[in-house]
Design a protein around this motif. Structure first.
Motif, PDB file in Angstrom:
ATOM      1  N   VAL A 191       4.462   2.039   1.369  1.00  0.00           N
ATOM      2  CA  VAL A 191       3.194   1.502   1.861  1.00  0.00           C
ATOM      3  C   VAL A 191       2.245   2.670   2.143  1.00  0.00           C
ATOM      4  O   VAL A 191       2.639   3.648   2.799  1.00  0.00           O
ATOM      5  CB  VAL A 191       3.392   0.666   3.137  1.00  0.00           C
ATOM      6  CG1 VAL A 191       2.045   0.191   3.686  1.00  0.00           C
ATOM      7  CG2 VAL A 191       4.300  -0.525   2.851  1.00  0.00           C
ATOM      8  N   VAL A 212       0.848  -1.290  -1.673  1.00  0.00           N
ATOM      9  CA  VAL A 212       2.312  -1.352  -1.622  1.00  0.00           C
ATOM     10  C   VAL A 212       2.845  -1.183  -3.042  1.00  0.00           C
ATOM     11  O   VAL A 212       2.418  -1.899  -3.964  1.00  0.00           O
ATOM     12  CB  VAL A 212       2.804  -2.687  -1.030  1.00  0.00           C
ATOM     13  CG1 VAL A 212       4.332  -2.694  -0.939  1.00  0.00           C
ATOM     14  CG2 VAL A 212       2.187  -2.928   0.340  1.00  0.00           C
ATOM     15  N   VAL A 223       1.386  -8.458   4.300  1.00  0.00           N
ATOM     16  CA  VAL A 223       1.426  -7.293   5.180  1.00  0.00           C
ATOM     17  C   VAL A 223       0.760  -7.685   6.497  1.00  0.00           C
ATOM     18  O   VAL A 223      -0.184  -8.482   6.527  1.00  0.00           O
ATOM     19  CB  VAL A 223       0.723  -6.066   4.565  1.00  0.00           C
ATOM     20  CG1 VAL A 223       1.484  -5.545   3.378  1.00  0.00           C
ATOM     21  CG2 VAL A 223      -0.709  -6.396   4.180  1.00  0.00           C
ATOM     22  N   TYR A 259       4.826  -4.086   5.857  1.00  0.00           N
ATOM     23  CA  TYR A 259       5.055  -4.963   4.702  1.00  0.00           C
ATOM     24  C   TYR A 259       6.325  -5.762   4.949  1.00  0.00           C
ATOM     25  O   TYR A 259       7.383  -5.200   5.243  1.00  0.00           O
ATOM     26  CB  TYR A 259       5.164  -4.140   3.427  1.00  0.00           C
ATOM     27  CG  TYR A 259       5.642  -4.919   2.226  1.00  0.00           C
ATOM     28  CD1 TYR A 259       5.015  -6.095   1.829  1.00  0.00           C
ATOM     29  CD2 TYR A 259       6.732  -4.473   1.477  1.00  0.00           C
ATOM     30  CE1 TYR A 259       5.459  -6.813   0.730  1.00  0.00           C
ATOM     31  CE2 TYR A 259       7.180  -5.164   0.370  1.00  0.00           C
ATOM     32  CZ  TYR A 259       6.544  -6.357   0.004  1.00  0.00           C
ATOM     33  OH  TYR A 259       6.989  -7.062  -1.077  1.00  0.00           O
TER      34      TYR A 259
END
Length: 277
Positions: A191, A212, A223, A259
């Motif tokens: 991320v 991501v 997220v 995430y």
């Protein structure tokens, strides 16, 4: 069938069950016989024992098979049912041996979603055998997975993969399987979060951009973006998402991004900072 010098003979006999007929020919040591047996009647046919390397090929009505009773005193006997039958001597060609796995197949690569596994067919005897592969998930075939390379996917997570190789030679086949891989794991995600502008006055808005990534697979899902007490949950689109906040208070502010992961990709997170003047 004594050697009387005759090359062929035929005859028939009317019985209470119907007419029985037969004819035979001899060419050297080779003997051929045809016979017809009435309906609902069985019979035993006695033939000269075939020479070494030669066997009788038997043909019956509608694919019926004769029962071989054995050979005794130079005579081979068969039990047959009704209908037309023929017995012909042909060269007895033994069935070829199936290929033998000398070195078992193997699988190389990482058992991770989006990774790349490659199967090696091992070594077979004879060396001229042709080989094909079928990938297995916990021992069950994976539909359409018949290439020598395979990329694990979400359905494979926590399963063990192996390659089943089929070798074919001269009409015969044999199979051998590799050792299974370790359990397939999700792809590792990364991320990256950034804040623009990086320096604002209190009351102005900032935008957090999130990217991501994962090797070999597109991350999906959501997220969570937090800035102080504010929180936004946004869905990824093509591996990206963004959220905006109003800047409050002065000093350096930390944005936390998490995430959530997916069926194929593991969760992860990142942080970013911006300054409120």
């Amino acid at each position: 069938m004594p050697d009387t010098g005759l090359g062929e003979a035929s005859g028939s006999q009317l019985t209470q069950r119907g007419r029985v007929s037969s004819s035979w020919t001899r060419d050297g040591d080779a003997v051929a016989l045809s016979t017809t047996i009435p309906v609902n009647v069985s019979a035993v046919v006695a033939l000269p024992e075939a020479p070494e390397g030669v066997a009788y090929e038997v043909s019956g009505p509608d694919g019926a098979e004769a029962e071989e009773l054995g050979t005794e005193a130079g005579v081979t006997s068969y039990r047959i049912g009704s209908g037309e039958w023929s017995f012909t001597q042909t060269e007895d060609t033994p069935d070829p041996d199936a290929p033998i796995s000398v070195e078992v197949p193997s699988v190389k690569g990482d058992a991770v979603v989006g990774g790349r596994l490659r199967a090696d067919d091992g070594e077979w005897d004879p060396a001229g055998a042709t080989t094909t592969v079928q990938w297995l998930r916990d021992g069950a075939p994976i539909s359409g997975a018949t290439s020598w390379t395979y990329r694990p996917k979400a359905a494979d997570v926590r399963a063990r993969l192996s390659a089943e190789v089929t070798a074919e030679y001269d009409g015969t086949t044999a199979t051998a399987s590799s050792e299974p891989t370790g359990r397939v794991v999700k792809a590792t995600s990364t991320v990256r979060a950034s804040v623009r502008p990086g320096s604002v006055r209190a009351g102005q808005r900032v935008t957090v951009t999130v990217r991501v990534g994962a090797h070999g697979v597109q991350p999906t899902g959501t997220v969570t973006v937090r800035s102080g007490k504010a929180k936004r949950i946004v869905r990824l689109r093509n591996g990206r998402a963004s959220a905006s906040f109003r800047a409050n208070g002065k000093g350096w502010k930390v944005v936390r991004v998490a995430y959530a992961g997916s069926d194929a990709v593991a969760r992860s997170g990142d942080r970013a900072r911006y300054r409120v003047r």
